[in-house]
Design a protein around this motif. Sequence first.
Motif, PDB file in Angstrom:
ATOM      1  N   TYR A  39       0.818  -1.218   0.000  1.00 16.06           N
ATOM      2  CA  TYR A  39       0.000   0.000   0.000  1.00 16.06           C
ATOM      3  C   TYR A  39       0.850   1.264   0.000  1.00 16.06           C
ATOM      4  N   ALA A  40       2.103   1.143   0.421  1.00 18.98           N
ATOM      5  CA  ALA A  40       2.987   2.301   0.541  1.00 18.98           C
ATOM      6  C   ALA A  40       3.777   2.505  -0.751  1.00 18.98           C
ATOM      7  N   GLU A  41       3.067   2.553  -1.863  1.00 21.51           N
ATOM      8  CA  GLU A  41       3.709   2.748  -3.150  1.00 21.51           C
ATOM      9  C   GLU A  41       3.875   4.236  -3.443  1.00 21.51           C
ATOM     10  N   LYS A  42       4.430   4.537  -4.594  1.00 22.23           N
ATOM     11  CA  LYS A  42       4.814   5.910  -4.909  1.00 22.23           C
ATOM     12  C   LYS A  42       3.650   6.889  -4.846  1.00 22.23           C
ATOM     13  N   ASP A  43       2.467   6.462  -5.293  1.00 22.12           N
ATOM     14  CA  ASP A  43       1.334   7.392  -5.333  1.00 22.12           C
ATOM     15  C   ASP A  43       0.491   7.358  -4.060  1.00 22.12           C
ATOM     16  N   ALA A  44       0.944   6.633  -3.048  1.00 25.22           N
ATOM     17  CA  ALA A  44       0.179   6.515  -1.809  1.00 25.22           C
ATOM     18  C   ALA A  44       0.398   7.735  -0.915  1.00 25.22           C
TER      19      ALA A  44
END
Length: 265
Positions: free
Chosen positions: A143-148
């Motif tokens: 869930y802690a990706e670039k767009d998060a």
Amino acid sequence: MTDLEQRIREAYDAQHASDELRGRTLVFLEEERKRQPDASFVEVHRAPLRRRPRARVVTAWAACLLLALALVGVYGVYRAPSAFVDIEVNPSLELTVNTFGIVIEAEALNDDGAVVLGAVDMLNRPYGDVIGALLSSDAFGSYAEKDAFIDVNVVSENNRLGESLVAQSDEALSSSSCEHACRRADSATRDAAAAAGLGVGRYQAAQELMSLDPSYTLEECASMTMRQLRDRIDACHSGQEGDSYEGHGHGQGAGKGYGHGRHGN
């Protein structure tokens, strides 16, 4: 002549006996007095010797009792909550931290949070280690990706601890590629969020979005990820809400997380 000897002589003189018997008796008593140690000296020193083993036992029990009380006191301090940290992306978690900065409780505030809670060992670990373990885990890291957008709120009356937890959160999240916000919140906001079944960050974002666009409901806000909430808030501020989300409708996006709501405090 001692008082004891004087009393013996007086008692002796009161008896009716021959002079010869009296003489032999006096000689005998004098010899016994010289041969034996003083009676009072013996009694004074024997009594404490007989009591010493018992005194040692009492002292040992007292020491054990004091140690037990000390351990109970330390454990009570260890188990006492000193801060609450709400971490929200779409998974929503609340960590309870003691005065030593150790996580003593972890609660999932939505379905995705429950998945993360089952995958990452958080209890009885320093908060800094826990936030690091969360970011490196597959369950939370996905869930802690670039767009998060990760929102961390710390509630604590202990300013030193509160600031430390905010700093640790910011340091850990700074190494990730996603956007984040780490800040303090007050107990009243946490209580209001709990009553609404939400974490602090999601509750604050929902309140802000609903104030900007009253057509949104709390349930719709609860179904969004933190990124979706922040994007809608930004769009409202720039006057682009209608254009940016035309055709999407309110409450679209991550429908996970509203089912369980917030558990009791």
